[in-house]
Enzyme design. Sequence first.
Site, mmCIF file in Angstrom:
data_model
loop_
_atom_site.group_PDB
_atom_site.id
_atom_site.type_symbol
_atom_site.label_atom_id
_atom_site.label_comp_id
_atom_site.label_asym_id
_atom_site.label_seq_id
_atom_site.Cartn_x
_atom_site.Cartn_y
_atom_site.Cartn_z
ATOM 1 N N LYS A 255 -3.178 -1.301 -6.007
ATOM 2 C CA LYS A 255 -2.677 -2.096 -5.100
ATOM 3 C C LYS A 255 -3.906 -2.849 -4.375
ATOM 4 C CE LYS A 255 0.913 1.126 -4.265
ATOM 5 N NZ LYS A 255 0.399 2.219 -5.159
ATOM 6 N N ASP A 273 -10.875 6.762 -0.310
ATOM 7 C CA ASP A 273 -10.226 7.622 -0.892
ATOM 8 C C ASP A 273 -11.083 9.157 -0.778
ATOM 9 O OD1 ASP A 273 -8.540 9.637 -2.790
ATOM 10 O OD2 ASP A 273 -7.428 7.738 -2.685
ATOM 11 N N CYS A 369 5.550 7.019 -3.085
ATOM 12 C CA CYS A 369 6.382 7.080 -4.203
ATOM 13 C C CYS A 369 7.487 8.325 -4.229
ATOM 14 C CB CYS A 369 5.479 7.165 -5.440
ATOM 15 S SG CYS A 369 4.413 8.791 -5.587
#
EC number: 2.1.1.176
Length: 421
Positions: A255, A273, A369
């Site tokens: 993304k 992250d 998700c």
Amino acid sequence: MTVRKNAMKIILEVNKGAFLWKSLDKYRNYDEMPLLREITSGVIRNKTYLDYLIEKSSKIKFKKIHEKILTILELSLYQIIFMDNIPSYTIVDEAVKLAKEVGNRGSIGYVNGMLRNIIREKDFSVDLKGIEYLSTFYSHSLSYVKYIISLYGEEKGEKILKLNNSEAPFTIRTNTLKISREELLKKLKENYIVQIDKLTDSGLKIENPRGILDSDEFKKGFFYVQDSGSILISQVLNPRPGSKVLDMCAAPGGKTAHMAALMKNEGSILAWDRDKKIKLIDENTKRLGIKIVKTQINDSTIYKEENKNEFDYVMLDAPCSALGLIRRKPEIKYKDFSNIKELSNIQYKLLENASQYVKLKGEILYSTCSILKVENEDIISKFLQENKNFEIVKTFDKDTFRTDVTMGSDGFSMTKLRKIR
């Protein structure tokens, strides 16, 4: 016999909590990898159904069947039912050889007799009704089946259960910084069967992808392997060129890279992250020719005051149960999600932090998700109750838009929020 023995090892590992793809990755250079993947994936996808048939045919109580013998029966039964290209006598012969290696004399006779009886009777029916039938035949938990039916209705719900047991399509996103989708389509059609992905503006579906990651088009950075639903998330946020963007849970960077392309390599993206996998973002952005991404190892659950009101857009693809990825990770169907409340608390904390980082009139894209409301609509509802300075920006006329396998996509949920004061 080697491929069946390796299949047995992998299935036993997955039964103990391993991820199928990680167990398979150890055999990535194995000559019979396609057959190994087919058998192991097939057994995991259909485990409840296979176990039901075994229990129905067995003279030994199901719980007393040794785990290795049960696995031999599962992988053999899967081949009998779903793999017409393998003769039944070969399946039985290989199963008996494997039972001889891992079991005793009684196990050999049991496996041989069971499989020959099943082949002779050819009774693969499930003698149940309603939700119990769907749960057993499609090998999904009762709670999941009930939820899917409540969300989509019986007809579409059953279609989703069926498709969850199929192979996921191989989808790529065109890197529009280097090539148009039409140009890439033309190039790839010389060696592959390619179709336009109707769900997205930049996706292509490849029917025969073997070797595509060794292609010149991949090495030149013309595309990135990414599911349609994942592509759609960045497309919905649609950050403008020259804007300042934060990607809070960025690895492995699909993304992030897509947003850079949408921004035409103009502006800046800070990619966070907590995992060392963030190095993958650097590798991918280099291959894709992206120059506006800065990566940083960071725990996004911890608020950073120095970034308050800094960004025009915030991408928050939150960690989740991944129940939208069943086709790619079939073992997820059998995981225990008793900690879902703890997970939703983390998701909410991340969204709270995102709300502090975005500027006035800026936008947040919250996505997972997962198709569970507790990880999506419930999070958004609570957030809006406690943050009156935000509003929902509808996505395709929906507050929360959800993709699913009937669209040729994995299951993603996405909600766009705008800071209005």
